[in-house]
Design an enzyme around this catalytic site. Structure first.
Site, PDB file in Angstrom:
ATOM      1  N   PRO A  79       0.881  -1.323   0.030  1.00 35.60           N
ATOM      2  CA  PRO A  79      -0.071   0.227  -0.136  1.00 35.60           C
ATOM      3  C   PRO A  79       1.076   1.338   0.208  1.00 35.60           C
ATOM      4  CG  PRO A  79       0.147  -0.741   2.390  1.00 35.60           C
ATOM      5  CD  PRO A  79       0.951  -1.847   1.411  1.00 35.60           C
ATOM      6  N   GLY A  80       0.281   2.207  -0.583  1.00 34.87           N
ATOM      7  CA  GLY A  80       1.037   3.507  -0.841  1.00 34.87           C
ATOM      8  C   GLY A  80      -0.076   4.638  -0.311  1.00 34.87           C
ATOM      9  N   CYS A 130       2.449  28.354 -16.869  1.00 36.94           N
ATOM     10  CA  CYS A 130       1.830  28.544 -18.210  1.00 36.94           C
ATOM     11  C   CYS A 130       1.535  27.439 -18.804  1.00 36.94           C
ATOM     12  CB  CYS A 130       2.925  29.231 -18.985  1.00 36.94           C
ATOM     13  SG  CYS A 130       3.778  30.421 -18.180  1.00 36.94           S
ATOM     14  N   GLU A 131       0.306  26.881 -18.356  1.00 35.09           N
ATOM     15  CA  GLU A 131      -0.463  25.525 -18.779  1.00 35.09           C
ATOM     16  C   GLU A 131      -2.069  25.753 -18.296  1.00 35.09           C
ATOM     17  OE1 GLU A 131       0.604  22.606 -20.486  1.00 35.09           O
ATOM     18  OE2 GLU A 131       2.800  22.604 -20.214  1.00 35.09           O
TER      19      GLU A 131
END
Ligand code: LLP
Length: 404
Positions: A269-270, A338-339
């Site tokens: 598990p993370g 800038c996206e």
């Protein structure tokens, strides 16, 4: 983590004070929550007595890994970098498993040298490579084979890994062939069957399907695996629909499977260990009035926290200081990058916000800092841990000198 009157505080520390002292953006983790998650995981899976290997990709901060190790977990790693971090954090090699489709010679060689518990191989070529290196080193290596069970995890397509069109694992046919090959090898011991069907899984049904496939496979090859590694993927509640995986239910399903096959279970598990223990504190730089909504431009961006831009994932955003004034326009929380995908959420009926106010992005402990980058030449944020009524810097803020 809660509001004390108007101000949000993490384990007794007011986030306003934290931001003043440490600046923003800052990742702030609660040890209390992390420990609670581990104890809760252990409690739910107690009767299975698994080896739980924390998936280092979810958060690879060395101090957090050290704490996780001290709380008894091993590590699931996918690169030499993660393996080194896990070892440096004090996690013992006999609690480390190595997954991933593209382990290089160098990585395999290092893993063998360190005598980790298992290398979970994902292709014939990789198995031949492991054998070649083991032969040169005159060593016997414990390996697992990752099966692609062709099971739909019913999660976001980008984080689904167990369907036949995914690059992960080997097909049932190849599994049979490879397991025979390993059993006949002088240099490899076939110890494990591993799977991982995806991440943020909210329902036990995909897991049940996956276990049925494993059942069939084990019967077919008629071999006793010392370990069955069921991967991770346990979904958490991100506060949008109050859903999370029912660990207790999953546990009782796995228990039956374990008893039938008399094997040791490994979990990786993370997110379920660390996801809800971290918060990202950010400051509003500007508020820009748009036609229909206001853009709240904050000083954290997709380079600091990538999940919304990458998966359209929604994380709760809350104010550091509550007020009772409601805004009549919706707010779109965006970063300075800038996206157009550099946005976190659009929220209606939020309280009125002002420039320089602080906001908090919740549940960013998993795949937050570990997915961060230097895009737009932005230094990575600071990480702090609150433990035993103290604040500790666990990763310094990058400075421009580091970058330029
Ligand atoms: N084991 C293997 C082999 C994995 O590939 C993964 C995650 C895990 C365990 C841990 O899964 P967890 O328990 O954390 O769900 N960046 C994405 C998640 C990608 C997961 C990749 N593999 C996100 O932010 O949602």
């Amino acid at each position: 983590m809660r509001y004390k009157l108007k101000n949000f505080s993490i384990d007794g520390f007011d986030v306003n004070k934290i931001a003043k002292k440490y600046k923003t953006p800052v990742y702030c983790y609660s040890f209390k929550k992390l420990r609670e998650n581990i104890l809760n995981f252990n409690k739910n899976f107690k009767h299975i007595d698994p080896l739980t290997c924390f998936s280092v990709k979810a958060n690879s901060n060395k101090i957090l890994l050290n704490e996780i190790g001290k709380l008894g977990l091993g590590a699931d790693v996918v690169s030499i970098g993660e393996l080194l971090k896990a070892l440096k954090s004090g996690i013992k090699p006999n609690k480390i498993v190595f997954s991933g489709v593209g382990k290089t010679k160098n990585e395999i060689s290092f893993a063998i040298k360190k005598k980790i518990l298992l290398i979970n191989a994902e292709s014939k070529s990789e198995i031949l490579e492991i054998e070649k290196i083991a032969k040169i080193k005159k060593k016997q290596v414990n390996v697992g084979i990752r099966l692609n069970p062709n099971t739909d995890a019913k999660t976001l397509s980008q984080i689904s890994t167990g369907k036949k069109e995914n690059k992960f694992g080997v097909s049932e046919k190849n599994f049979l062939e490879l397991s025979k090959y390993i059993r006949n090898s002088k240099y490899m011991n076939l110890k494990c069957l591993s799977v991982h069907i995806g991440s943020q899984i909210l329902d036990t049904r995909p897991y049940e399907k996956m276990l049925k496939v494993l059942d069939k496979m084990i019967k077919k090859i008629n071999y006793h695996f010392e370990y069955i590694d069921l991967g991770g993927g346990m979904g958490i509640d991100y506060g949008n629909n109050n859903k999370r995986l029912n660990l207790k239910k999953y546990s009782s399903i796995v228990k039956k499977f374990k008893e039938k096959h008399k094997t040791k279970i490994i979990f990786e598990p993370g997110r379920s260990i660390i996801g809800n223990s971290g918060i990202l504190i950010a400051k509003i730089i500007y508020i820009k009035e748009g036609h229909k909504k206001n853009f709240i431009i904050i000083d954290a961006a997709m380079n600091d926290f990538m999940r919304p831009a990458l998966y359209n994932a929604r994380h709760r955003i809350i104010p550091a200081v509550r007020n009772k004034r409601k805004s009549n326009k919706s707010y779109e929380f965006v970063g300075p990058i800038c996206e157009s995908t550099d946005k976190f959420s659009t929220l209606k009926k939020f309280q009125k916000l002002y420039e320089n106010d602080l906001i908090l992005i919740c549940d960013v402990g998993a795949y937050g800092m570990s997915l961060s980058s230097n895009y737009n030449t932005r230094p990575k944020p600071l990480e702090i841990l609150i433990k035993d009524s103290k604040i500790k810097i666990i990763n310094k803020r990058q400075n421009l000198k580091d970058l330029i």
